[in-house]
Design a protein around this motif. Structure first.
Motif, PDB file in Angstrom:
ATOM      1  N   GLY A 124      24.981 -41.604 -78.394  1.00  0.00           N
ATOM      2  CA  GLY A 124      23.969 -41.985 -77.883  1.00  0.00           C
ATOM      3  C   GLY A 124      23.983 -42.252 -76.388  1.00  0.00           C
ATOM      4  O   GLY A 124      23.098 -41.993 -75.538  1.00  0.00           O
ATOM      5  N   LYS A 125      25.129 -42.365 -75.744  1.00  0.00           N
ATOM      6  CA  LYS A 125      25.325 -42.594 -74.415  1.00  0.00           C
ATOM      7  C   LYS A 125      26.084 -41.503 -73.717  1.00  0.00           C
ATOM      8  O   LYS A 125      26.244 -41.510 -72.740  1.00  0.00           O
ATOM      9  CB  LYS A 125      26.351 -43.783 -74.266  1.00  0.00           C
ATOM     10  CG  LYS A 125      25.760 -45.269 -74.938  1.00  0.00           C
ATOM     11  CD  LYS A 125      26.755 -46.500 -74.620  1.00  0.00           C
ATOM     12  CE  LYS A 125      26.088 -47.539 -75.371  1.00  0.00           C
ATOM     13  NZ  LYS A 125      27.237 -48.495 -75.061  1.00  0.00           N
ATOM     14  N   ASP A 126      26.001 -40.242 -74.371  1.00  0.00           N
ATOM     15  CA  ASP A 126      26.346 -38.910 -74.046  1.00  0.00           C
ATOM     16  C   ASP A 126      25.471 -37.623 -74.153  1.00  0.00           C
ATOM     17  O   ASP A 126      25.791 -37.259 -75.295  1.00  0.00           O
ATOM     18  CB  ASP A 126      27.932 -38.718 -74.465  1.00  0.00           C
ATOM     19  CG  ASP A 126      28.617 -37.681 -73.783  1.00  0.00           C
ATOM     20  OD1 ASP A 126      27.836 -36.806 -73.044  1.00  0.00           O
ATOM     21  OD2 ASP A 126      29.900 -37.741 -73.829  1.00  0.00           O
ATOM     22  N   PRO A 127      24.500 -37.460 -73.272  1.00  0.00           N
ATOM     23  CA  PRO A 127      23.215 -36.841 -73.935  1.00  0.00           C
ATOM     24  C   PRO A 127      23.911 -35.247 -73.809  1.00  0.00           C
ATOM     25  O   PRO A 127      23.556 -34.522 -74.670  1.00  0.00           O
ATOM     26  CB  PRO A 127      22.458 -36.824 -72.625  1.00  0.00           C
ATOM     27  CG  PRO A 127      22.527 -38.302 -72.061  1.00  0.00           C
ATOM     28  CD  PRO A 127      24.211 -38.471 -72.347  1.00  0.00           C
ATOM     29  N   ALA A 128      24.993 -35.108 -72.996  1.00  0.00           N
ATOM     30  CA  ALA A 128      25.345 -33.748 -73.107  1.00  0.00           C
ATOM     31  C   ALA A 128      26.364 -33.472 -74.485  1.00  0.00           C
ATOM     32  O   ALA A 128      25.999 -32.247 -75.085  1.00  0.00           O
ATOM     33  CB  ALA A 128      26.475 -33.228 -71.916  1.00  0.00           C
ATOM     34  N   ALA A 129      26.924 -34.581 -74.724  1.00  0.00           N
ATOM     35  CA  ALA A 129      27.811 -34.107 -76.055  1.00  0.00           C
ATOM     36  C   ALA A 129      26.779 -34.279 -77.245  1.00  0.00           C
ATOM     37  O   ALA A 129      26.912 -33.340 -78.217  1.00  0.00           O
ATOM     38  CB  ALA A 129      28.924 -35.229 -76.179  1.00  0.00           C
ATOM     39  N   LEU A 130      25.851 -34.970 -77.455  1.00  0.00           N
ATOM     40  CA  LEU A 130      24.596 -34.983 -78.473  1.00  0.00           C
ATOM     41  C   LEU A 130      24.041 -33.604 -78.469  1.00  0.00           C
ATOM     42  O   LEU A 130      24.001 -33.179 -79.419  1.00  0.00           O
ATOM     43  CB  LEU A 130      23.794 -36.022 -77.998  1.00  0.00           C
ATOM     44  CG  LEU A 130      22.712 -36.379 -79.275  1.00  0.00           C
ATOM     45  CD1 LEU A 130      23.145 -36.493 -80.302  1.00  0.00           C
ATOM     46  CD2 LEU A 130      21.646 -37.308 -78.608  1.00  0.00           C
ATOM     47  N   ALA A 131      23.792 -33.231 -77.175  1.00  0.00           N
ATOM     48  CA  ALA A 131      23.018 -31.816 -77.223  1.00  0.00           C
ATOM     49  C   ALA A 131      23.798 -30.752 -77.779  1.00  0.00           C
ATOM     50  O   ALA A 131      23.379 -29.832 -78.401  1.00  0.00           O
ATOM     51  CB  ALA A 131      22.457 -31.407 -75.859  1.00  0.00           C
ATOM     52  N   THR A 163      14.726 -36.380 -75.955  1.00  0.00           N
ATOM     53  CA  THR A 163      14.015 -35.876 -74.830  1.00  0.00           C
ATOM     54  C   THR A 163      13.664 -34.214 -75.355  1.00  0.00           C
ATOM     55  O   THR A 163      14.203 -33.803 -76.370  1.00  0.00           O
ATOM     56  CB  THR A 163      14.714 -35.435 -73.570  1.00  0.00           C
ATOM     57  OG1 THR A 163      15.962 -34.673 -73.880  1.00  0.00           O
ATOM     58  CG2 THR A 163      15.405 -36.784 -73.076  1.00  0.00           C
ATOM     59  N   PRO A 164      12.870 -33.801 -74.751  1.00  0.00           N
ATOM     60  CA  PRO A 164      12.366 -32.234 -75.148  1.00  0.00           C
ATOM     61  C   PRO A 164      13.620 -31.380 -74.836  1.00  0.00           C
ATOM     62  O   PRO A 164      13.706 -30.278 -75.653  1.00  0.00           O
ATOM     63  CB  PRO A 164      11.419 -31.803 -74.079  1.00  0.00           C
ATOM     64  CG  PRO A 164      10.700 -33.136 -73.974  1.00  0.00           C
ATOM     65  CD  PRO A 164      11.933 -34.181 -73.617  1.00  0.00           C
ATOM     66  N   GLU A 165      14.258 -31.725 -73.956  1.00  0.00           N
ATOM     67  CA  GLU A 165      15.628 -30.819 -73.648  1.00  0.00           C
ATOM     68  C   GLU A 165      16.469 -30.982 -74.821  1.00  0.00           C
ATOM     69  O   GLU A 165      17.043 -29.881 -75.628  1.00  0.00           O
ATOM     70  CB  GLU A 165      16.209 -31.045 -72.360  1.00  0.00           C
ATOM     71  CG  GLU A 165      15.455 -30.903 -71.261  1.00  0.00           C
ATOM     72  CD  GLU A 165      14.284 -31.805 -71.087  1.00  0.00           C
ATOM     73  OE1 GLU A 165      13.209 -31.546 -70.098  1.00  0.00           O
ATOM     74  OE2 GLU A 165      14.156 -32.960 -71.463  1.00  0.00           O
ATOM     75  N   LEU A 166      16.508 -32.124 -75.645  1.00  0.00           N
ATOM     76  CA  LEU A 166      17.483 -32.228 -76.544  1.00  0.00           C
ATOM     77  C   LEU A 166      16.957 -31.597 -77.998  1.00  0.00           C
ATOM     78  O   LEU A 166      17.670 -30.850 -78.595  1.00  0.00           O
ATOM     79  CB  LEU A 166      17.753 -33.910 -76.889  1.00  0.00           C
ATOM     80  CG  LEU A 166      18.483 -34.071 -77.864  1.00  0.00           C
ATOM     81  CD1 LEU A 166      19.922 -33.693 -78.010  1.00  0.00           C
ATOM     82  CD2 LEU A 166      18.660 -35.671 -78.546  1.00  0.00           C
TER      83      LEU A 166
END
Length: 534
Positions: free
Chosen positions: A33-40, A58-61
């Motif tokens: 949850g604190k690492d958007p790039a890894a989550l994506a 987000t829309p990007e995710l």
């Protein structure tokens, strides 16, 4: 293959175990949850995403979330989820509005006590070794007027607790009926009257375009002198700068805030002011509440992924597990009716009227509407589903109306115990189709263009319309046979005005050349191959 869920924020082990016990494959990775790039990078592998407030959807995710069907927020607020973007992609967004209601309501009451008796300042003074008994002169809650802004789930609990303290409670809530107000024991008022007469004001509404800055500078100036204001709902509901000025002037006697327009709130015009109580968004921060919402979101997500039951969704009608099982054939029928019209109409639609009669009238028509509209939108939008399709229809300006008929209402669609009829208005005219579900659970078309018939729904079908003259049926059968197309079922209907229609269930898709040959024969007003997802 079992559905797969990612838990990207901290949930209790008991909640994670619920997924496993229900047969859901779950990955517990709260650091994501604190690492958007890894989550994506990994979100594309999951059917469900369970979150708290740290994960931002987000829309990007969502662009990366090709499999995602449901997002579950353990808590009430979904400010961190782009619900519009999720809806466009057909993803259900759920929250848990009841798991922390008592905790949040109790916190509002605690803040009310704290600001009435200046408890934090008195505590700090005493800790510092000063015995300033005469400095902290508070007020009683008894007999004071509490003004609730928002009388929903949490607000109603606050009202109950306040009445136990012998406060007089008035409530401003556009959605509060007079009957519900009487049931709660509160006086329903308009905002102006509440601002003028309330000794304490508590906020219990979500943050929307209509509620943003509800307690604006103008409205704060209209409050009763000496008022005390409590906000344990959402930041952004009041003007913090104006509130600070009115506290310094003495017009507002005290304030208690658990939420702020910008969080984490490391600075605010309210910080450091006397008789201002501030807490770091603790409304739901009790052991019981955190456990309750975690367990609730795990149950809700499992129910949806395994049985189709929808609870506490913010972008789709609720459907219980029992309804999902009982309504299954009717949901298929609704989708088929929408798909029929969606494949037949080539011009913009302006309005839909969906009529439910007999047994269908007593079902969850919100869910049936969503299924029907998804079928209607799918020919032009292949990704449409029960979540995204109603939004697509609204964006196209299509007006949707629902008509409920009683148990004897089947006369308008044949003599059936239950039916659904769809009437569509386009720029040039109207179209209609009706259907029912027989005792075998199979959907049937029972009326097209006002013409009664009985047609089983098949994957590959052909619709034709012609003038009711001799020889057309024989030539149609011969033409299909000559083209190598086998007929599984053949249903006819005709009107008193001399129109005839045929709806034919085929073993395989009708080749484009075959459809064109039928059109070129000159015997048909309309020839339309159809496809239905069974």
């Amino acid at each position: 293959m079992p559905p797969k869920v990612l838990v990207s924020d901290a949930l209790s082990e008991t909640a994670v175990q619920i997924f496993r016990d229900r047969g859901v494959d779950v990955d517990y990775r709260p650091e994501m949850g604190k690492d958007p790039a890894a989550l994506a990078a990994i979100i594309g592998d999951y059917d469900g995403l369970a979150i708290r407030s740290a994960t931002r959807v987000t829309p990007e995710l969502l662009e990366k979330a090709g499999r995602l069907k449901v997002i579950g927020r353990a808590g009430i607020g979904v400010d961190n989820v782009d619900i519009s973007a999720a809806s466009r992609r057909g993803i259900i967004v759920m929250n848990t509005p009841f798991g922390n209601s008592v905790t949040t309501a109790e916190h509002a009451i605690a803040l009310m006590f704290a600001v009435a008796r200046q408890l934090p300042e008195a505590s700090a003074s005493t800790h510092a070794g000063r015995w300033e008994k005469n400095r902290f002169m508070g007020v009683e809650l008894t007999a004071k007027t509490l003004g609730l802004i928002g009388a929903g789930n949490i607000g109603s609990i606050v009202a109950d607790r306040a009445q136990g303290l012998h406060m007089k409670v008035m409530a401003y809530d556009p959605f509060l009926s007079q009957e519900r107000a009487l049931e709660l024991g509160v006086r329903k008022v308009e905002l102006d009257e509440l601002l003028e007469h309330a000794d304490f004001i508590t906020l219990h509404v979500p943050l929307t375009d209509k509620t943003r800055n509800l307690l604006s500078r103008e409205n704060l100036l209209r409050t009763k002198p000496g008022v005390r204001i409590i906000n344990a709902a959402r930041g952004g509901l009041l003007d913090e700068e104006a509130l600070a000025e009115l506290l310094r002037s003495g017009h507002v006697a005290g304030a208690a805030l658990d939420v702020f327009a910008q969080e984490p709130a490391t600075q605010s015009p309210l910080f450091g002011l006397p008789n201002v109580v501030v807490t770091p968004h603790l409304g739901a921060a009790t052991t019981e509440a955190q456990e309750n919402v975690a367990l609730q979101v795990a149950e809700q997500m499992s129910d949806y992924l395994l049985s189709g039951a929808v609870h506490n969704a913010l972008n789709m009608p609720a459907v219980t597990a029992e309804e999902a099982a009982r309504m299954g054939p009717w949901i298929h029928l609704a989708r088929h009716l929408g798909a029929f019209v969606g494949q037949m109409v080539e011009e913009p639609m302006t309005s839909l009227n969906i009529t439910y009669g007999g047994a269908a009238a007593g079902m969850n028509t919100g869910a049936l509407n969503a299924a029907l509209i998804s079928g209607l939108m799918k020919p032009s939008n292949p990704d449409a589903n029960m979540v995204s399709a109603p939004l697509m229809a609204r964006e196209k300006g299509i007006q949707v109306a629902t008509t409920i008929q009683d148990q004897s209402g089947g006369q308008q669609a044949g003599n059936f115990g239950g039916f659904i009829r769809l009437d569509v208005t386009t720029e040039s005219g109207e179209r209609s189709v009706a259907g029912t579900v027989f005792s075998d659970g199979k959907p049937r078309f029972i009326q097209i263009r006002g013409i009664n018939l009985d047609a089983e729904v098949g994957e590959h079908m052909l619709y034709t319309r012609n003038r009711d003259v001799p020889g057309v049926i024989g030539s149609l059968g011969t033409a299909l046979g000559d083209l190598g197309v086998n007929i599984a079922n053949f249903t006819l209907g005709r009107s008193a005005q001399g129109d005839a229609i045929a709806i034919i269930y085929l073993d395989e898709p009708l080749p484009a050349a075959a459809a064109q040959a039928l059109r070129d024969s000159g015997k048909f007003i309309q020839v339309r191959p159809l496809h239905f997802e069974l």
